[in-house]
Scaffold this active site. Sequence first.
Site, PDB file in Angstrom:
ATOM      1  N   ASP A  93     -11.032   4.994  -4.997  1.00 61.79           N
ATOM      2  CA  ASP A  93     -12.346   5.338  -4.443  1.00 61.79           C
ATOM      3  C   ASP A  93     -13.460   4.658  -5.234  1.00 61.79           C
ATOM      4  O   ASP A  93     -14.474   4.268  -4.671  1.00 61.79           O
ATOM      5  CB  ASP A  93     -12.545   6.855  -4.457  1.00 61.79           C
ATOM      6  CG  ASP A  93     -11.549   7.534  -3.538  1.00 61.79           C
ATOM      7  OD1 ASP A  93     -11.572   7.238  -2.322  1.00 61.79           O
ATOM      8  OD2 ASP A  93     -10.705   8.302  -4.031  1.00 61.79           O
TER       9      ASP A  93
ATOM     10  N   GLU B 146       0.115  10.283  -6.733  1.00 61.11           N
ATOM     11  CA  GLU B 146      -0.271   8.911  -7.065  1.00 61.11           C
ATOM     12  C   GLU B 146      -0.290   8.693  -8.563  1.00 61.11           C
ATOM     13  O   GLU B 146       0.167   7.674  -9.067  1.00 61.11           O
ATOM     14  CB  GLU B 146      -1.658   8.600  -6.494  1.00 61.11           C
ATOM     15  CG  GLU B 146      -1.697   8.490  -4.982  1.00 61.11           C
ATOM     16  CD  GLU B 146      -3.103   8.365  -4.456  1.00 61.11           C
ATOM     17  OE1 GLU B 146      -4.040   8.889  -5.086  1.00 61.11           O
ATOM     18  OE2 GLU B 146      -3.279   7.731  -3.400  1.00 61.11           O
TER      19      GLU B 146
ATOM     20  N   GLY C 298      -4.661   2.322  -3.591  1.00 63.15           N
ATOM     21  CA  GLY C 298      -6.101   2.135  -3.387  1.00 63.15           C
ATOM     22  C   GLY C 298      -6.895   2.860  -4.456  1.00 63.15           C
ATOM     23  O   GLY C 298      -6.337   3.410  -5.406  1.00 63.15           O
TER      24      GLY C 298
ATOM     25  N   SER D 251      -6.462   4.387   3.389  1.00 69.86           N
ATOM     26  CA  SER D 251      -6.585   3.392   4.463  1.00 69.86           C
ATOM     27  C   SER D 251      -6.274   1.979   3.972  1.00 69.86           C
ATOM     28  O   SER D 251      -5.720   1.168   4.716  1.00 69.86           O
ATOM     29  CB  SER D 251      -7.981   3.456   5.072  1.00 69.86           C
ATOM     30  OG  SER D 251      -8.951   3.120   4.079  1.00 69.86           O
ATOM     31  N   THR D 252      -6.569   1.657   2.736  1.00 69.01           N
ATOM     32  CA  THR D 252      -6.244   0.316   2.230  1.00 69.01           C
ATOM     33  C   THR D 252      -4.742   0.199   2.006  1.00 69.01           C
ATOM     34  O   THR D 252      -4.123  -0.827   2.284  1.00 69.01           O
ATOM     35  CB  THR D 252      -7.015   0.026   0.924  1.00 69.01           C
ATOM     36  OG1 THR D 252      -8.375   0.379   1.111  1.00 69.01           O
ATOM     37  CG2 THR D 252      -6.891  -1.431   0.529  1.00 69.01           C
TER      38      THR D 252
ATOM     39  N   THR E  53      -1.550   5.580  -1.211  1.00 68.41           N
ATOM     40  CA  THR E  53      -2.029   6.373  -0.074  1.00 68.41           C
ATOM     41  C   THR E  53      -3.481   6.020   0.231  1.00 68.41           C
ATOM     42  O   THR E  53      -4.238   5.687  -0.676  1.00 68.41           O
ATOM     43  CB  THR E  53      -1.910   7.873  -0.414  1.00 68.41           C
ATOM     44  OG1 THR E  53      -0.513   8.181  -0.597  1.00 68.41           O
ATOM     45  CG2 THR E  53      -2.465   8.748   0.700  1.00 68.41           C
TER      46      THR E  53
ATOM     47  N   GLY F 279      -8.183   9.986  -5.228  1.00 69.90           N
ATOM     48  CA  GLY F 279      -8.032  11.332  -4.701  1.00 69.90           C
ATOM     49  C   GLY F 279      -8.807  11.587  -3.429  1.00 69.90           C
ATOM     50  O   GLY F 279      -8.773  12.676  -2.874  1.00 69.90           O
ATOM     51  N   GLY F 280      -9.510  10.552  -2.941  1.00 66.98           N
ATOM     52  CA  GLY F 280     -10.254  10.741  -1.689  1.00 66.98           C
ATOM     53  C   GLY F 280      -9.350  11.195  -0.547  1.00 66.98           C
ATOM     54  O   GLY F 280      -9.762  11.944   0.323  1.00 66.98           O
TER      55      GLY F 280
HETATM   56  O1  DER Z   1      -6.716   9.213  -2.173  1.00 66.76           O
HETATM   57  C1  DER Z   1      -6.598   8.148  -2.793  1.00 66.76           C
HETATM   58  O2  DER Z   1      -6.435   8.109  -4.042  1.00 66.76           O
HETATM   59  C2  DER Z   1      -6.741   6.840  -2.058  1.00 66.76           C
HETATM   60  O3  DER Z   1      -5.966   5.816  -2.661  1.00 66.76           O
HETATM   61  C3  DER Z   1      -8.211   6.479  -2.120  1.00 66.76           C
HETATM   62  O4  DER Z   1      -8.550   6.465  -3.441  1.00 66.76           O
HETATM   63  C4  DER Z   1      -8.526   5.146  -1.468  1.00 66.76           C
HETATM   64  O5  DER Z   1      -8.545   5.362  -0.117  1.00 66.76           O
HETATM   65  P1  DER Z   1      -9.118   4.236   0.859  1.00 66.76           P
HETATM   66  O6  DER Z   1      -8.282   3.003   0.616  1.00 66.76           O
HETATM   67  O7  DER Z   1      -8.909   4.839   2.225  1.00 66.76           O
HETATM   68  O8  DER Z   1     -10.571   4.038   0.508  1.00 66.76           O
END
Ligand code: DER
Length: 232
Positions: A87, A106, A85, A30-31, A28, A98-99
């Site tokens: 953070d 996850e 992804g 943006s990446t 989850t 967890g962002g």
């Molecule tokens: O919420 C999450 O764990 C996402 O994987 C985060 O850690 C990375 O999000 P991003 O790819 O948008 O920076």
Amino acid sequence: SPTDAAKDAAARAAVALVQDGMRLGLGTGSTAVFMVHRLAARIRAEGLRLRCAATSRATCELAGRLGIAIEELDEIGWLDLTLDGADEIDPDLNLIKGGGGAHLREKITAAASDRMVVVADPAKVVEVLGAFHLPVEVTPFGVETTRIHIQRLLDAMGMTQRPMLLRQRDGAIFRTDEGNLILDLSLDRIADPAALGRGLNAIPGVVEHGLFLGMCHLALIGSPDGSVIELT
Ligand code: DER
């Protein structure tokens, strides 16, 4: 943007690891969005047969729109590989995640996988975890008492932190896919992530925290020029 190019480069390298017949966990954020798009393209081009579990409603919906069949984790039972992804990524490949508020699903998904591969842009690579807030998913029931327990733990560990913020989204209290709340801890630096993780796990109202310790096998760090660095 250069960051998007870096994320897409990492995503492309991660999707190259996918083999026909694999059972995949889809992350989850943006990446992970770039990763899901790249995966859909490979499935279309090569007719890959995969079984995919999503780590959030958002990823499930995106995958569905791109024609990727999504099954429940329990329907698949166990996974070969989770692509997600992060953070923050430290030199030992310990992560803060967890962002995006999905770290409970996850972590369960990554823990149900033989391998976890993280995709990220260079800004995520740090020497010490903690500059990024540490998300802690807590039950709505007794959240203020849980906050006290967490504060006592941080005091006992000699960790100072600014007031714990209940995560908001669009001006309202954020609820995770499970209906729980998230407290974001601003710790600046976490000298002993393992001790903090153990301490948080012992608090009754804490459901899950964003420290992923010893779970990531490989981090693919993309660059705007399309090159990728592998951290293992
Ligand atoms: O919420 C999450 O764990 C996402 O994987 C985060 O850690 C990375 O999000 P991003 O790819 O948008 O920076």
